[in-house]
Scaffold this active site. Structure first.
Site, PDB file in Angstrom:
ATOM      1  N   ASN A 196     -36.390 144.499 -20.130  1.00 61.43           N
ATOM      2  CA  ASN A 196     -36.960 145.679 -20.795  1.00 61.43           C
ATOM      3  C   ASN A 196     -35.817 146.632 -21.153  1.00 61.43           C
ATOM      4  O   ASN A 196     -34.651 146.379 -20.821  1.00 61.43           O
ATOM      5  CB  ASN A 196     -38.027 146.350 -19.931  1.00 61.43           C
ATOM      6  CG  ASN A 196     -37.487 146.832 -18.592  1.00 61.43           C
ATOM      7  OD1 ASN A 196     -36.341 147.286 -18.486  1.00 61.43           O
ATOM      8  ND2 ASN A 196     -38.304 146.762 -17.554  1.00 61.43           N
ATOM      9  N   GLN A 197     -36.137 147.703 -21.843  1.00 63.73           N
ATOM     10  CA  GLN A 197     -35.084 148.610 -22.330  1.00 63.73           C
ATOM     11  C   GLN A 197     -34.242 149.144 -21.183  1.00 63.73           C
ATOM     12  O   GLN A 197     -33.007 149.202 -21.278  1.00 63.73           O
ATOM     13  CB  GLN A 197     -35.731 149.780 -23.087  1.00 63.73           C
ATOM     14  CG  GLN A 197     -34.750 150.789 -23.645  1.00 63.73           C
ATOM     15  CD  GLN A 197     -34.291 150.462 -25.047  1.00 63.73           C
ATOM     16  OE1 GLN A 197     -34.993 149.793 -25.788  1.00 63.73           O
ATOM     17  NE2 GLN A 197     -33.113 150.945 -25.427  1.00 63.73           N
ATOM     18  N   GLU A 199     -33.721 147.846 -18.133  1.00 65.86           N
ATOM     19  CA  GLU A 199     -32.892 146.784 -17.552  1.00 65.86           C
ATOM     20  C   GLU A 199     -31.724 146.450 -18.472  1.00 65.86           C
ATOM     21  O   GLU A 199     -30.588 146.237 -18.005  1.00 65.86           O
ATOM     22  CB  GLU A 199     -33.749 145.538 -17.314  1.00 65.86           C
ATOM     23  CG  GLU A 199     -34.790 145.706 -16.217  1.00 65.86           C
ATOM     24  CD  GLU A 199     -35.830 144.607 -16.222  1.00 65.86           C
ATOM     25  OE1 GLU A 199     -36.476 144.392 -15.182  1.00 65.86           O
ATOM     26  OE2 GLU A 199     -36.027 143.960 -17.280  1.00 65.86           O
ATOM     27  N   ASP A 265     -45.152 140.218 -17.363  1.00 68.06           N
ATOM     28  CA  ASP A 265     -45.543 138.846 -17.060  1.00 68.06           C
ATOM     29  C   ASP A 265     -46.360 138.250 -18.210  1.00 68.06           C
ATOM     30  O   ASP A 265     -46.184 137.091 -18.583  1.00 68.06           O
ATOM     31  CB  ASP A 265     -46.389 138.792 -15.779  1.00 68.06           C
ATOM     32  CG  ASP A 265     -45.620 139.260 -14.558  1.00 68.06           C
ATOM     33  OD1 ASP A 265     -44.377 139.169 -14.560  1.00 68.06           O
ATOM     34  OD2 ASP A 265     -46.268 139.709 -13.597  1.00 68.06           O
TER      35      ASP A 265
END
Length: 490
Positions: A196-197, A199, A265
């Site tokens: 994600n952004q 991470e 997920d």
């Protein structure tokens, strides 16, 4: 619309059990300034890699799960592990567990009025032995699958993820990774990683502008020898950056966001399912973006079904009309619409040579609810009703034309002279027929009334009929057949 039944996906990673205690918070505790929740319901769901596997299965693909669960003092699977096993079995997901003294990871959430008040995590460090066992099991099985999904929650199951990726590369199985932590070098050689952004920026630095994100993604792709990198950007959508194509940027499709738990997920599951079924990465990412728009409307760790996904995709198309593959598929769509508070209207007819009278009638019917089903007589039943020269237009053509009308949501055929059996099966909220019928004379009216629905008779548009059109065409042909060639030219 989509058939994912031939997609075989191996999922490996950190599995966990999500528990939900839900009740009303009606007062503040006298012991501390915290709400008192009177627990009314308890629910368990699969989390982490197990949730990925469940989402894959819900889309109609085949998922096999490798993970680590705890064992009790007798050496058997512990209570939380057994609950997780039961959830997998119920969903049709096959699995292999490595057992650990560390226990099955469990997250307990307490909710009131759809809001999460507190989360409590029960977990211990996973030793190396069960993590190595996962590697061996993966090596034995990997060649049987189209795609490997690695779901990393940094809980210890993927201590030897490099060996897993190497094993998949050796047999040409694509590897899709949901990463965790600051060391992305662990995933070197994977086909795609999906941070994600937050991470992504933790690894490459701040990237607020799209151009900066793409530039830094390209550097990371080259460094880690990836084929692609997908950055999920919450309300800003997704960015797919590949080693040899232009970036693919998608806007978020979510209209409402209730809970983002497990949304990553679902994105990974839809991405892997689409890719394993033969879609390009771009098309698979588009599918994942649509799936994300559904799951964030649900509370807690949830799955997205194939029917839900198909429905969202159809809604985004140029017009709403859709020819149902069969009655069971239509029934699932209807039940989903009704569950969402939408009134479902059904009408029926031959609809041979579609004309403006039909369109006026269908527009009027559509105004009685949010969804309009048009049930269409089969060619055989039209012949029984209208004679051996009818229909003029075959069933497939009639349904295609009806589905193109903006007022029509679903089109389905039926073989009998009347749609009574179909109406009783579907149980619409409103049954509609045009003409001079009495409501009790309309096929299926009793079933609709018995289920709490209503029956309506709509306007009959005089001067508009297929039979009238046919007669007019025949008269015109008769007149033309009496003209000489010279007269025809003139």
């Amino acid at each position: 619309m989509h058939d994912f039944s031939h997609a075989n996906i191996l999922v490996v990673g950190d599995v966990m059990l999500d528990q939900y205690w839900t009740g009303r918070a009606g007062r503040i505790s006298p012991e501390a300034p915290v709400p008192v929740v009177k627990v009314a319901t308890e629910e368990v769901r699969a989390g982490g890699a197990a949730n990925v596997a469940l989402n894959i299965a819900a889309l109609g693909a085949n998922a096999h799960l490798l993970g680590i669960v705890g064992k009790d003092i007798s050496g058997q699977i512990d209570a939380h592990g057994q609950q997780l096993s039961q959830l997998m079995t119920q969903a049709g997901v096959s699995y292999d567990w490595a057992l650990s003294d560390s226990g099955t990871i469990c997250k307990l959430r307490v909710l009131s009025h759809h809001q999460q008040l507190i989360r409590m995590d029960f977990e211990n460090p996973v030793p190396e032995t069960p993590a190595l066992e996962l590697v061996e099991r993966l090596k034995e099985q990997i060649a049987n699958y189209n795609v490997l999904v690695i779901s990393d929650y940094a809980k210890g199951a993927l201590q030897f993820v490099e060996q897993m990726i190497t094993a998949a590369i050796a047999v040409n199985v694509p590897v899709l990774v949901d990463p965790k932590g600051l060391d992305f070098s662990r995933y070197q050689g994977a086909t795609l990683i999906k941070p994600n952004q937050s991470e992504f920026e933790s690894v490459v630095g701040e990237a607020l502008e799209t151009a900066d994100l793409v530039s830094k993604a390209e550097v990371l792709i080259k460094k880690l020898q990836l084929e692609a990198l997908l950055v999920t950007r919450s309300e800003h959508g997704m960015a797919l950056v590949t080693s040899n194509e232009m970036p693919y940027l998608l806007q978020s499709q979510a209209q409402e966001v209730f809970d983002v738990t497990g949304a990553g997920d679902t994105v990974m599951a839809a991405l892997a399912t689409g890719f394993a079924s033969g879609m390009s990465l771009q098309n698979a990412v588009h599918l994942a973006n649509q799936a994300a728009s559904i799951v964030v409307r649900k509370v807690g760790t949830s799955t997205v079904s194939k029917v839900e996904l198909d429905e969202v995709i159809k809604a985004s198309m140029r017009h709403k009309g859709y020819v149902a593959m069969n009655e069971d598929e239509l029934l699932e769509l209807v039940q989903l619409a009704q569950k969402n508070g939408e009134r479902v209207v059904i009408t029926n007819g031959c609809f041979d040579l579609l004309h403006s009278g039909h369109v006026r009638y269908l527009n009027e019917a559509a105004k009685l609810g949010e969804r309009l089903i048009v049930a269409v007589n089969s060619d055989e039943s039209v012949q029984i009703l209208k004679g051996p020269t009818r229909p003029i237009v075959g069933l497939e053509g009639r349904m295609e034309l009806l589905s193109a009308l903006s007022c029509v949501d679903w089109v389905v055929p039926f073989n009998e002279e009347t749609p009574e059996r179909l109406v009783c099966k579907i149980k619409p909220d409103v049954l509609v027929k045009g003409g001079d019928y009495q409501p009790s004379e309309i096929a299926g009216s009793k079933c609709v009334w018995d289920s709490g629905g209503q029956v309506e008779v709509l306007s009959f548009w005089k001067g508009y009929s297929t039979t009238g059109l046919v007669n007019k065409i025949q008269e015109s042909e008769a007149i033309e057949s009496n003209l000489t060639p010279q007269e025809c030219v003139e």
